[in-house]
Design a protein around this motif. Structure first.
Motif, PDB file in Angstrom:
ATOM      1  N   SER A 115      21.017  23.360  47.990  1.00 51.12           N
ATOM      2  CA  SER A 115      21.544  23.300  46.616  1.00 51.12           C
ATOM      3  C   SER A 115      21.354  24.293  45.869  1.00 51.12           C
ATOM      4  O   SER A 115      20.596  25.299  46.343  1.00 51.12           O
ATOM      5  CB  SER A 115      20.638  21.952  46.122  1.00 51.12           C
ATOM      6  N   GLU A 158      21.632  23.529  29.545  1.00 49.99           N
ATOM      7  CA  GLU A 158      22.291  22.863  30.547  1.00 49.99           C
ATOM      8  C   GLU A 158      22.705  24.022  31.683  1.00 49.99           C
ATOM      9  O   GLU A 158      23.218  24.885  31.319  1.00 49.99           O
ATOM     10  CB  GLU A 158      23.634  22.192  29.781  1.00 49.99           C
ATOM     11  N   PRO A 159      22.486  23.644  32.831  1.00 47.78           N
ATOM     12  CA  PRO A 159      22.987  24.589  33.951  1.00 47.78           C
ATOM     13  C   PRO A 159      24.201  24.900  33.854  1.00 47.78           C
ATOM     14  O   PRO A 159      25.097  24.147  33.464  1.00 47.78           O
ATOM     15  CB  PRO A 159      22.114  23.792  35.108  1.00 47.78           C
ATOM     16  N   GLU A 208      24.963  23.217  39.085  1.00 48.37           N
ATOM     17  CA  GLU A 208      23.657  22.922  39.727  1.00 48.37           C
ATOM     18  C   GLU A 208      24.431  21.509  40.769  1.00 48.37           C
ATOM     19  O   GLU A 208      25.219  20.716  40.285  1.00 48.37           O
ATOM     20  CB  GLU A 208      22.789  21.764  38.480  1.00 48.37           C
ATOM     21  N   GLY A 209      23.678  21.360  41.607  1.00 47.95           N
ATOM     22  CA  GLY A 209      24.179  20.407  42.486  1.00 47.95           C
ATOM     23  C   GLY A 209      23.766  20.874  44.054  1.00 47.95           C
ATOM     24  O   GLY A 209      23.112  21.899  44.361  1.00 47.95           O
ATOM     25  N   THR A 210      24.353  19.804  45.066  1.00 44.95           N
ATOM     26  CA  THR A 210      24.274  19.974  46.274  1.00 44.95           C
ATOM     27  C   THR A 210      25.267  20.478  47.203  1.00 44.95           C
ATOM     28  O   THR A 210      26.443  20.407  46.799  1.00 44.95           O
ATOM     29  CB  THR A 210      24.082  18.472  47.077  1.00 44.95           C
ATOM     30  N   ASP A 217      17.225  30.770  34.729  1.00 42.60           N
ATOM     31  CA  ASP A 217      16.631  29.576  35.850  1.00 42.60           C
ATOM     32  C   ASP A 217      17.522  29.732  36.795  1.00 42.60           C
ATOM     33  O   ASP A 217      18.563  29.059  36.880  1.00 42.60           O
ATOM     34  CB  ASP A 217      16.438  28.432  35.050  1.00 42.60           C
ATOM     35  N   LYS A 226      20.750  25.729  41.519  1.00 49.05           N
ATOM     36  CA  LYS A 226      20.862  25.287  40.019  1.00 49.05           C
ATOM     37  C   LYS A 226      20.652  26.830  39.465  1.00 49.05           C
ATOM     38  O   LYS A 226      19.754  27.592  39.880  1.00 49.05           O
ATOM     39  CB  LYS A 226      19.483  24.672  39.745  1.00 49.05           C
ATOM     40  N   VAL A 253      29.552  23.127  44.975  1.00 45.25           N
ATOM     41  CA  VAL A 253      28.566  21.988  45.017  1.00 45.25           C
ATOM     42  C   VAL A 253      29.425  20.669  45.187  1.00 45.25           C
ATOM     43  O   VAL A 253      30.542  20.464  44.515  1.00 45.25           O
ATOM     44  CB  VAL A 253      27.641  21.934  43.604  1.00 45.25           C
ATOM     45  N   LYS A 260      17.703  28.859  40.797  1.00 45.68           N
ATOM     46  CA  LYS A 260      16.885  28.218  42.261  1.00 45.68           C
ATOM     47  C   LYS A 260      18.086  28.041  43.185  1.00 45.68           C
ATOM     48  O   LYS A 260      18.933  27.164  43.160  1.00 45.68           O
ATOM     49  CB  LYS A 260      16.305  26.803  41.847  1.00 45.68           C
TER      50      LYS A 260
END
Length: 194
Positions: free
Chosen positions: A65, A74-75, A78-80, A58, A67, A121, A60
């Motif tokens: 951001s 659990e990734p 993941e974050g900005t 997964d 992910k 991130v 993205k």
């Protein structure tokens, strides 16, 4: 007049820098991924068990951001982002490693190819970007104008760290010296440079 804190001696500065680098390395080693950067892009890599395929992941990537991980788990990250990326120039791959495992590799193109990132991130520990050595980057890959700007930024950063004037401040001082030489009749004793 207030007392100013004494600047650390060179040996104290070296110890402080060494301690900060050790803390930074420890924080980065605890992340479930590794990352590197040049002035223009970032690469994030993570080890994936050999039995997984690209369709099991997964991932993205958005302008602001990221992910990435295995579906249903659990990734890994993941974050900005601290800064935007160029979405069309960013991608990911899953490659088989000689050791038998697989590696997820995410390539992120920085929207502003003139800044170092302190982290991938914003929720991750920061690195000290002032300690990045230009030898780690590919300055030779940049066009002449961009390379000149990066070299000027690095020069100015070194000057500031040494308590010396930046290139712009040096330029202003030189203009002032020339003007004073051309106009000795004028009083410059109260002139302020800003």
């Amino acid at each position: 007049m207030a007392d100013r804190a004494a600047s650390p001696t060179p040996s104290e500065r070296e110890r402080i820098d060494k301690d900060a680098k050790a803390k930074e390395l420890e924080e980065q080693s605890k992340l479930p991924y590794k990352w590197t950067q040049t002035i223009a892009d970032l690469e994030v890599t993570a080890q994936i068990p050999a039995n997984f395929k690209g369709k099991d992941l997964d991932v993205k990537i958005a302008k602001n951001s990221l992910k990435a991980g295995i579906k249903g788990q659990e990734p890994i990250i993941e974050g900005t982002f601290p800064h935007p990326i160029l979405l069309d120039d960013s991608t990911w791959t899953l490659d088989t490693q000689p050791t038998g495992g697989k590696e997820l590799s995410i390539q992120l193109a920085k929207a502003n190819a003139m800044e170092w990132w302190e982290h991938v991130v914003t929720s991750a520990p920061r690195i000290d970007v002032t300690k990045i050595s230009p030898e780690n980057s590919k300055l030779s890959d940049l066009d002449g104008e961009t390379r000149g700007m990066v070299e000027k930024m690095m020069y100015d950063q070194r000057q500031k760290e040494a308590g010396k004037p930046t290139s712009d401040e040096e330029k202003k001082a030189e203009i002032m010296r020339k003007f004073q030489a051309q106009h000795p009749e004028m009083d410059f004793s109260n002139a302020k440079m800003s």
